[in-house]
Design an enzyme around this catalytic site. Structure first.
Site, mmCIF file in Angstrom:
data_model
loop_
_atom_site.group_PDB
_atom_site.id
_atom_site.type_symbol
_atom_site.label_atom_id
_atom_site.label_comp_id
_atom_site.label_asym_id
_atom_site.label_seq_id
_atom_site.Cartn_x
_atom_site.Cartn_y
_atom_site.Cartn_z
ATOM 1 C CG ASP A 86 -2.018 1.009 1.170
ATOM 2 O OD1 ASP A 86 -2.206 1.605 0.091
ATOM 3 O OD2 ASP A 86 -2.700 1.215 2.184
ATOM 4 C CG HIS A 146 -8.423 0.083 -4.835
ATOM 5 N ND1 HIS A 146 -9.457 0.873 -4.387
ATOM 6 C CD2 HIS A 146 -7.300 0.562 -4.221
ATOM 7 C CE1 HIS A 146 -8.985 1.778 -3.540
ATOM 8 N NE2 HIS A 146 -7.677 1.615 -3.425
HETATM 9 C C1 HEM Z 1 -9.871 -1.224 2.349
HETATM 10 C C2 HEM Z 1 -9.464 -0.035 1.947
HETATM 11 C C3 HEM Z 1 -8.343 0.155 0.976
HETATM 12 C C4 HEM Z 1 -7.312 -0.679 0.668
HETATM 13 C C5 HEM Z 1 -6.989 -2.060 1.241
HETATM 14 C C6 HEM Z 1 -6.523 -0.015 -0.339
HETATM 15 C C7 HEM Z 1 -5.387 -0.561 -0.924
HETATM 16 C C8 HEM Z 1 -4.701 0.002 -1.990
HETATM 17 C C9 HEM Z 1 -3.623 -0.619 -2.696
HETATM 18 C C10 HEM Z 1 -3.059 -2.016 -2.398
HETATM 19 C C11 HEM Z 1 -3.207 0.224 -3.670
HETATM 20 C C12 HEM Z 1 -2.121 -0.019 -4.749
HETATM 21 C C13 HEM Z 1 -0.762 0.434 -4.344
HETATM 22 C C14 HEM Z 1 -0.603 1.924 -4.174
HETATM 23 O O1 HEM Z 1 -0.447 2.675 -5.161
HETATM 24 O O2 HEM Z 1 -0.657 2.360 -3.028
HETATM 25 C C15 HEM Z 1 -4.025 1.422 -3.553
HETATM 26 C C16 HEM Z 1 -3.905 2.550 -4.338
HETATM 27 C C17 HEM Z 1 -4.641 3.682 -4.185
HETATM 28 N N1 HEM Z 1 -5.703 3.865 -3.346
HETATM 29 FE FE1 HEM Z 1 -6.447 2.506 -2.036
HETATM 30 N N2 HEM Z 1 -7.081 1.197 -0.627
HETATM 31 C C18 HEM Z 1 -8.195 1.342 0.162
HETATM 32 C C19 HEM Z 1 -9.055 2.418 0.193
HETATM 33 C C20 HEM Z 1 -8.883 3.577 -0.541
HETATM 34 C C21 HEM Z 1 -9.723 4.744 -0.455
HETATM 35 C C22 HEM Z 1 -10.919 4.888 0.486
HETATM 36 C C23 HEM Z 1 -9.213 5.674 -1.322
HETATM 37 C C24 HEM Z 1 -9.677 7.069 -1.637
HETATM 38 C C25 HEM Z 1 -10.631 7.729 -1.010
HETATM 39 C C26 HEM Z 1 -8.047 5.075 -1.943
HETATM 40 C C27 HEM Z 1 -7.247 5.718 -2.851
HETATM 41 C C28 HEM Z 1 -6.164 5.149 -3.488
HETATM 42 C C29 HEM Z 1 -5.345 5.843 -4.467
HETATM 43 C C30 HEM Z 1 -5.492 7.281 -4.930
HETATM 44 C C31 HEM Z 1 -4.386 4.917 -4.915
HETATM 45 C C32 HEM Z 1 -3.278 5.162 -5.957
HETATM 46 C C33 HEM Z 1 -3.810 4.858 -7.319
HETATM 47 C C34 HEM Z 1 -2.742 5.061 -8.417
HETATM 48 O O3 HEM Z 1 -2.356 6.228 -8.627
HETATM 49 O O4 HEM Z 1 -2.312 4.060 -9.012
HETATM 50 N N3 HEM Z 1 -7.887 3.810 -1.458
HETATM 51 N N4 HEM Z 1 -4.928 1.255 -2.541
#
Ligand code: HEM
Length: 298
Positions: free
Chosen positions: A137, A209
């Protein structure tokens, strides 16, 4: 240049603690300030812990008068996304649970006569910065040199050096997620599990996601937030304490809308089949100067 609260950006801390408070009935907002004042000098770390102070929209409005209306954001109404606003959010993070326990107890004791603890969650960095699903993450989080601009309000705007924060506790169904084969898990996130490589466009589903949260503005630029989430929990209930900062709260609202099928295409994020938010609030995190002024410190 306005200086943000340093704990927003401080890195290398493996123990985290999130406290949310509500004012006790009948307490005037200014008594919270008296209780908070002197809690720490916010510009230095307190015994190995960073402390970030965020104000809920109602309290900030009550404290800030007319000028504050430009820097409050109400949590959106999106089906499946609970809204649990509180008056204060205090995020401490440091090198160990022992220090954080002392700091959290000190904060609670100081606020005890004016506010009650609404939630108290201890989080931790899991292995090499992974979510409990096993996925890294933070891969696409803005680099340190860009994070400041993404996360804080520019000088010349209302609330310079401050940030909007989203604090949201998610509960995972790890049994369900881990029952899927690794390829399907990767299609849910949109990245590989071992090393977080983005899946190619022709294999990454629309429901992945990262397909839901990568959003372009009208100029074709990706809208960015700065994430500081950590896993938390017990063997029975666990998940992610999602925390993100932004100069503009609308970015969170857009991302949540696209995750929960509230955007024009109606598509939802498959991650929400395996994790659900059980709390959610926006806070305003004033700059160091504004925090000091609010607390009446020189
Ligand atoms: C159970 C809740 C969540 C989990 C387990 C989760 C997990 C992840 C993972 C594994 C990634 C891919 C690696 C990274 O770029 O960090 C990611 C990317 C991202 N997540 Fe989440 N996330 C969650 C909730 C959220 C929420 C609520 C938001 C926004 C309100 C969010 C916004 C983002 C964004 C902006 C990225 C980067 C996307 C990119 O530019 O490629 N995430 N998340």
């Amino acid at each position: 240049m306005s200086i943000p609260q340093p704990g927003v950006f401080a890195q290398g801390t493996r123990s985290h603690r999130h406290l949310e408070f509500d004012l006790r009935t009948g307490k005037r907002p200014d008594v919270v300030l008296e209780a908070l004042a002197g809690l720490r000098q916010p510009s230095v770390s307190a015994g190995g812990a960073n402390i970030v102070v965020g104000f809920g929209p109602q309290l900030w409005r009550d404290l800030g008068g007319p000028a504050a209306v430009n820097v409050v954001a109400e949590f959106p109404d999106i089906e499946g996304v609970p809204s649990t606003p509180h008056d204060l959010w205090i995020w401490t993070h440091g090198t160990g649970d022992d220090v954080l326990f002392d700091v959290a107890l000190g904060i609670r004791t100081r606020l005890d006569t004016v506010a009650v603890v609404a939630s108290d969650v201890s989080g931790f960095v899991y292995h090499d910065g992974r979510d409990l699903t096993g996925f890294i993450d933070g891969t696409e989080n803005p680099a340190v040199e860009d994070a400041y601009e993404v996360a804080t309000i520019a000088d010349g705007q209302p609330g310079p050096g401050g940030s909007f924060a989203l604090a949201q506790r998610w509960v995972h169904d790890l049994g369900g997620f881990h029952a899927l084969d690794e390829r399907e898990q990767e299609e849910i996130i949109g990245r590989t599990k071992a090393d977080s490589t983005e899946l190619a466009d022709d294999v990454k589903p629309d429901t992945a996601h990262i397909a839901r949260v990568v959003i372009e503005d009208s100029d074709g630029d990706e809208i960015e937030i700065y994430r500081r989430s950590v896993p938390y929990g017990t063997a029975s209930e666990h998940g992610l304490f999602f925390v993100a900062f932004s100069a503009d709260p609308e970015r969170f609202t857009k991302m949540l809308g696209r995750m929960f099928g509230a955007s024009d295409d109606g598509v939802h994020d498959r991650l929400t089949e395996f994790s659900r938010p059980v709390s959610g609030a926006y806070y305003f995190v004033p700059s160091l100067e504004q925090l000091g002024e609010t607390l009446g410190e020189s």
